[in-house]
Design a protein around this motif. Structure first.
Motif, short mmCIF file in Angstrom:
data_model
loop_
_atom_site.label_atom_id
_atom_site.label_comp_id
_atom_site.label_asym_id
_atom_site.label_seq_id
_atom_site.Cartn_x
_atom_site.Cartn_y
_atom_site.Cartn_z
N ASP A 1 -6.33 7.14 7.05
CA ASP A 1 -7.07 6.90 8.29
C ASP A 1 -7.33 5.41 8.51
OD1 ASP A 1 -7.19 9.68 8.74
OD2 ASP A 1 -8.98 9.83 7.48
N GLN A 2 -6.34 4.60 8.25
CA GLN A 2 -6.35 3.15 8.46
C GLN A 2 -7.41 2.42 7.62
OE1 GLN A 2 -6.59 2.58 12.70
NE2 GLN A 2 -4.43 3.10 12.95
N ARG A 3 -7.78 3.00 6.49
CA ARG A 3 -8.67 2.30 5.57
C ARG A 3 -8.23 2.62 4.15
NH1 ARG A 3 -12.39 4.85 2.78
NH2 ARG A 3 -12.76 7.02 3.18
N ILE A 4 -8.56 1.72 3.21
CA ILE A 4 -8.19 1.92 1.82
C ILE A 4 -9.16 2.93 1.22
CG2 ILE A 4 -7.95 0.82 -0.44
CD1 ILE A 4 -7.16 -1.75 1.08
N SER A 5 -8.62 4.05 0.78
CA SER A 5 -9.48 5.12 0.26
C SER A 5 -9.63 5.07 -1.25
CB SER A 5 -8.95 6.48 0.68
OG SER A 5 -7.64 6.68 0.16
N VAL B 1 0.82 -1.20 0.00
CA VAL B 1 0.00 0.00 0.00
C VAL B 1 0.86 1.26 0.00
CG1 VAL B 1 -1.90 -1.15 1.20
CG2 VAL B 1 -0.20 0.11 2.52
N ALA B 2 0.21 2.36 -0.36
CA ALA B 2 0.85 3.68 -0.32
C ALA B 2 0.07 4.57 0.63
CB ALA B 2 0.88 4.30 -1.71
N GLN B 3 0.70 5.64 1.03
CA GLN B 3 0.08 6.68 1.85
C GLN B 3 -0.06 7.93 0.99
OE1 GLN B 3 -0.73 6.01 5.10
NE2 GLN B 3 0.15 3.97 4.90
N PRO B 4 -1.04 8.78 1.26
CA PRO B 4 -1.21 9.99 0.44
C PRO B 4 0.01 10.91 0.40
CG PRO B 4 -3.13 9.66 1.83
CD PRO B 4 -2.10 8.65 2.27
N ASP B 5 0.80 10.92 1.49
CA ASP B 5 1.97 11.81 1.51
C ASP B 5 3.23 11.17 0.94
OD1 ASP B 5 2.16 10.10 3.66
OD2 ASP B 5 3.05 11.60 5.00
N ASP B 6 3.13 9.94 0.43
CA ASP B 6 4.27 9.30 -0.25
C ASP B 6 4.60 10.06 -1.53
OD1 ASP B 6 4.41 7.31 1.66
OD2 ASP B 6 3.43 5.79 0.42
N LEU B 7 5.85 10.09 -1.90
CA LEU B 7 6.25 10.67 -3.17
C LEU B 7 5.75 9.79 -4.31
CD1 LEU B 7 9.95 11.64 -2.40
CD2 LEU B 7 8.02 13.20 -2.69
#
Length: 149
Positions: A109-113, A82-88
């Motif tokens: 927020d600990q869920r797949i958006s 998975v990735a996070q929104p603030d990942d490059l």
């Protein structure tokens, strides 16, 4: 550039399917929803991902079984990257290339958006390169105009 900059332009729909369903159920759902991947859920928690590539892999591995007889939990990819929104964006692309995957769930927020695809990243990258090319062409034109003056 961050993943959140790419996902601003994307619909926030994540297609899911319960882990108790069959491969046939997943194929039908993928076809109906015109998607190439589903997040496999065990209750409220993601248990894995099922993609077009998994369809091919399970067909070859279990030729003697019908899709309607294959539990999705056996055919899915259970390692969820998975990735996070603030990942490059470059980091997300590197993760996808290294893992040889085409779908990258984004967790907020600990869920797949949403599901980010390699196509999303390529389109974004091409857009950035096109904008840079346009800027450089204008710069060269300005330089040529300055030399002629």
């Amino acid at each position: 550039m961050r993943v959140q900059d790419v996902i601003k332009k994307k619909r926030h729909v994540v297609h899911t399917i319960p882990a108790q369903r069959t491969v046939e159920d997943a194929i039908v759902q993928m076809t109906e929803r015109r998607t190439s991947a589903l997040i496999v859920m065990d209750g409220e928690q993601p248990a894995g991902i099922f993609t077009e590539r998994d369809v091919l892999r399970c067909h070859v591995a279990w030729r003697h079984r019908l899709f309607r007889e294959m539990p999705l939990s056996e055919a899915m990819t259970d390692k969820l990257i998975v990735a996070q929104p603030d990942d490059l964006v470059s980091s997300a692309m590197a993760m996808m290339i290294k893992a040889d995957i085409r779908h990258l769930p984004v967790v907020e927020d600990q869920r797949i958006s949403l599901m980010l695809t390699i196509s999303d990243l390529v389109k974004h990258h091409v857009g950035e390169l096109t904008a840079e090319l346009h800027y450089l062409q204008e710069y060269i034109t300005d330089l040529q105009d300055a030399v002629q003056d």
